[in-house]
Design a protein around this motif. Structure first.
Motif, short mmCIF file in Angstrom:
data_model
loop_
_atom_site.label_atom_id
_atom_site.label_comp_id
_atom_site.label_asym_id
_atom_site.label_seq_id
_atom_site.Cartn_x
_atom_site.Cartn_y
_atom_site.Cartn_z
N ARG A 166 23.23 48.86 50.49
CA ARG A 166 23.92 47.58 50.25
C ARG A 166 23.22 46.79 49.16
NH1 ARG A 166 25.78 43.29 49.30
NH2 ARG A 166 26.87 41.84 50.69
N VAL A 167 21.91 46.67 49.24
CA VAL A 167 21.15 45.91 48.24
C VAL A 167 21.21 46.60 46.88
CG1 VAL A 167 18.84 45.14 47.56
CG2 VAL A 167 19.62 44.85 49.93
N CYS A 168 21.08 47.91 46.88
CA CYS A 168 21.11 48.68 45.63
C CYS A 168 22.44 48.50 44.92
CB CYS A 168 20.86 50.16 45.92
SG CYS A 168 21.02 51.24 44.49
N LEU A 169 23.54 48.61 45.65
CA LEU A 169 24.84 48.47 45.02
C LEU A 169 25.07 47.06 44.51
CD1 LEU A 169 27.40 50.60 47.07
CD2 LEU A 169 26.86 50.77 44.65
N SER A 170 24.61 46.06 45.24
CA SER A 170 24.75 44.68 44.78
C SER A 170 24.05 44.49 43.44
CB SER A 170 24.17 43.71 45.81
OG SER A 170 24.94 43.71 47.00
N LYS A 171 22.85 45.03 43.33
CA LYS A 171 22.10 44.90 42.07
C LYS A 171 22.78 45.67 40.95
CE LYS A 171 17.57 44.05 44.17
NZ LYS A 171 16.19 44.57 44.37
N ARG A 172 23.31 46.85 41.28
CA ARG A 172 23.98 47.65 40.26
C ARG A 172 25.22 46.92 39.73
NH1 ARG A 172 23.32 53.25 39.73
NH2 ARG A 172 21.52 54.10 40.83
N MET A 173 25.98 46.31 40.63
CA MET A 173 27.18 45.59 40.19
C MET A 173 26.80 44.34 39.40
SD MET A 173 29.63 47.51 41.13
CE MET A 173 28.52 48.93 40.92
N GLU A 174 25.77 43.64 39.82
CA GLU A 174 25.31 42.47 39.08
C GLU A 174 24.86 42.86 37.67
OE1 GLU A 174 22.25 40.83 41.50
OE2 GLU A 174 23.64 40.17 43.08
N GLY A 175 24.30 44.07 37.56
CA GLY A 175 23.80 44.54 36.28
C GLY A 175 24.90 44.75 35.25
N ILE A 176 26.14 44.89 35.68
CA ILE A 176 27.25 45.05 34.74
C ILE A 176 28.18 43.83 34.76
CG2 ILE A 176 27.21 47.58 34.75
CD1 ILE A 176 29.58 47.49 36.73
N GLY A 177 27.71 42.74 35.36
CA GLY A 177 28.47 41.50 35.34
C GLY A 177 29.49 41.35 36.44
N TYR A 178 29.38 42.14 37.50
CA TYR A 178 30.30 42.06 38.63
C TYR A 178 29.54 41.63 39.88
CZ TYR A 178 34.06 44.32 36.02
OH TYR A 178 35.05 44.60 35.11
N GLU A 179 30.27 41.27 40.93
CA GLU A 179 29.64 40.88 42.18
C GLU A 179 30.35 41.53 43.36
OE1 GLU A 179 30.05 36.84 43.43
OE2 GLU A 179 31.99 36.57 42.45
N ILE A 180 29.56 41.85 44.38
CA ILE A 180 30.10 42.40 45.62
C ILE A 180 30.79 41.30 46.42
CG2 ILE A 180 29.48 43.36 47.87
CD1 ILE A 180 29.34 45.47 45.77
N LEU A 181 32.01 41.55 46.86
CA LEU A 181 32.73 40.62 47.72
C LEU A 181 32.67 41.12 49.15
CD1 LEU A 181 35.92 40.10 45.49
CD2 LEU A 181 33.85 38.70 45.58
N THR A 182 32.43 40.23 50.08
CA THR A 182 32.20 40.65 51.47
C THR A 182 33.40 40.44 52.38
OG1 THR A 182 31.18 38.49 51.95
CG2 THR A 182 29.71 40.29 51.33
N HIS A 183 34.53 39.96 51.85
CA HIS A 183 35.70 39.84 52.73
C HIS A 183 36.43 41.18 52.82
CE1 HIS A 183 38.26 39.60 49.15
NE2 HIS A 183 37.45 38.67 48.67
N ARG A 184 37.52 41.23 53.56
CA ARG A 184 38.21 42.48 53.85
C ARG A 184 38.72 43.21 52.61
NH1 ARG A 184 42.03 42.54 58.90
NH2 ARG A 184 43.43 43.32 57.29
N GLY A 185 39.10 42.45 51.61
CA GLY A 185 39.58 43.09 50.40
C GLY A 185 40.92 43.79 50.59
N ASP A 186 41.89 43.07 51.16
CA ASP A 186 43.22 43.66 51.36
C ASP A 186 43.96 43.80 50.04
OD1 ASP A 186 43.20 43.93 54.22
OD2 ASP A 186 43.35 41.75 54.35
N TYR A 187 44.98 44.63 50.07
CA TYR A 187 45.85 44.77 48.90
C TYR A 187 46.52 43.42 48.63
CZ TYR A 187 49.68 46.54 46.01
OH TYR A 187 50.58 46.77 44.99
N PRO A 188 46.46 42.94 47.39
CA PRO A 188 47.03 41.62 47.09
C PRO A 188 48.55 41.63 47.21
CG PRO A 188 46.31 42.70 45.07
CD PRO A 188 45.83 43.55 46.22
N GLN A 189 49.07 40.70 47.96
CA GLN A 189 50.51 40.59 48.16
C GLN A 189 51.12 39.77 47.04
OE1 GLN A 189 51.95 42.41 50.57
NE2 GLN A 189 49.87 43.10 51.08
N GLU A 190 52.41 39.95 46.87
CA GLU A 190 53.12 39.19 45.82
C GLU A 190 53.11 37.71 46.15
OE1 GLU A 190 54.08 40.49 43.12
OE2 GLU A 190 53.92 42.61 43.62
#
Length: 346
Positions: free
Chosen positions: A322-346
């Motif tokens: 978890r920590v490793c992936l967070s750092k990896r995503m931050e390294g490319i300008g992205y962030e880990i989101l901790t909510h469910r991440g459902d498919y976005p509805q119209e």
């Protein structure tokens, strides 16, 4: 080149020969163009957020004998395991404490873990974690079983069809079991409460550009909410041990094309992508993916869930992943989101 990539970004339909041109002319310049467009399209819906899923590989028993898979029934070198219900619930508890709000239960088609047991387990996870999503990846089941899983509290189902091309499947799976799965995905996804999502491998043994184009057209027609795609990696204890592996470049190109084809789809940067390149998951996100799936399985069994050779993160604790992936995503300008991440509805 720009005309085709611009058409994709504008959600205009590409003809078969246009997809073929993109795949046959996979240059760094083309990938950069598609990647930039895919990032832009993904950002319109997801911003710089990356959804995180907690993967629980609970059984490596499988009744199928697919020639390319490391947990195939005929692999006598495999060390088999099956987590208990309590062990699976413990994985969920650990994942929840680490911030995961989606659990992905994945296993082979295990005859020793009945549909009734699975439904009971889903009910317990749903009761314990009402704010979480439950995704299943358990192979092909009858429609009524999907409905039972959905009624028990599961939300999503990832079904690995691998390819929609019958000639490849006939050379890959005894009894053509995966060809039945392709037809099954197409039919059941329109009938079941689940939106079944396809998962395929790029650059498999026997696969041609024409095959990949047909797969893209199949997915476009299916219009899934999730798409799993990763490079094929041979396993040493399968008949495909000497087969051609998928490439980073081809997988990234396909991720970008899929993102532009289906702007709101949930597309993972897979562990397989990270296995063939140390920066594979980061490059997958930059190509248009928006999901990562760190492993919540007990460390003691991770090496045994070996679909392919040299799988990464088999020795890491869940918190380390978890920590490793967070750092990896931050390294490319992205962030880990901790909510469910459902498919976005119209």
């Amino acid at each position: 080149m720009n005309n085709l990539t611009e058409k994709l970004e504008k959600k205009q339909f590409l003809e078969r020969d246009e997809f073929k041109w993109l795949l046959e002319n996979n240059t760094p310049e083309l990938r950069a163009d598609l990647s930039n467009r895919a990032q832009r399209v993904s950002g319109e819906t997801f911003g710089k957020g990356v959804y995180v899923r907690g993967l629980i590989e609970f059984s490596n028993y499988c009744k199928n004998d697919c020639y390319y898979c490391g947990i195939r029934r005929g692999n006598e070198a495999a060390h088999r395991y099956r987590l208990s219900e309590q062990e699976i619930l413990d994985c969920c508890a650990l994942g929840y404490d680490l911030g995961f709000r989606t659990f992905v239960l994945q296993g082979g088609e295990d005859p020793g873990f009945s549909d009734e047991q699975m439904a009971a387990l889903i009910k317990k996870i749903r009761a314990g974690y009402p704010d979480c999503a439950i995704t299943l990846s358990l192979g092909e089941r009858p429609r009524e079983v999907y409905e039972a899983f959905y009624a028990a509290g599961a939300n999503r189902y990832l079904l690995r069809h691998e390819t929609a091309q019958r000639n490849i499947i006939e050379n890959s799976t005894p009894g053509n079991c995966c060809w039945k799965t392709v037809r099954h995905v197409s039919r059941i996804s329109k009938q079941s409460a689940f939106r079944l999502a396809p998962a395929l491998w790029s650059a498999r043994h026997h696969q041609t550009v024409d095959n990949l184009v047909a797969d893209l057209l199949f997915i476009k027609e299916l219009n899934p909410q999730m798409i799993g795609i990763g490079p094929f990696i041979p396993h040493q204890h399968t008949p495909y041990k000497d087969a051609k592996a998928g490439t980073l470049e081809e997988t990234l190109l396909l991720i970008s094309i899929l993102r532009l084809m289906l702007p709101k789809a949930l597309i993972p940067a897979t562990t397989a992508l990270g296995t063939i390149d140390p920066k594979g998951r980061e490059l997958g996100i930059l190509a248009g993916a928006n999901v990562v799936m760190p492993n919540l399985s007990p460390v003691a069994v991770r090496k045994d869930y070996s679909l392919y050779d040299n799988k990464i993160c088999t020795g890491d604790e869940a918190a380390e992943c978890r920590v490793c992936l967070s750092k990896r995503m931050e390294g490319i300008g992205y962030e880990i989101l901790t909510h469910r991440g459902d498919y976005p509805q119209e």
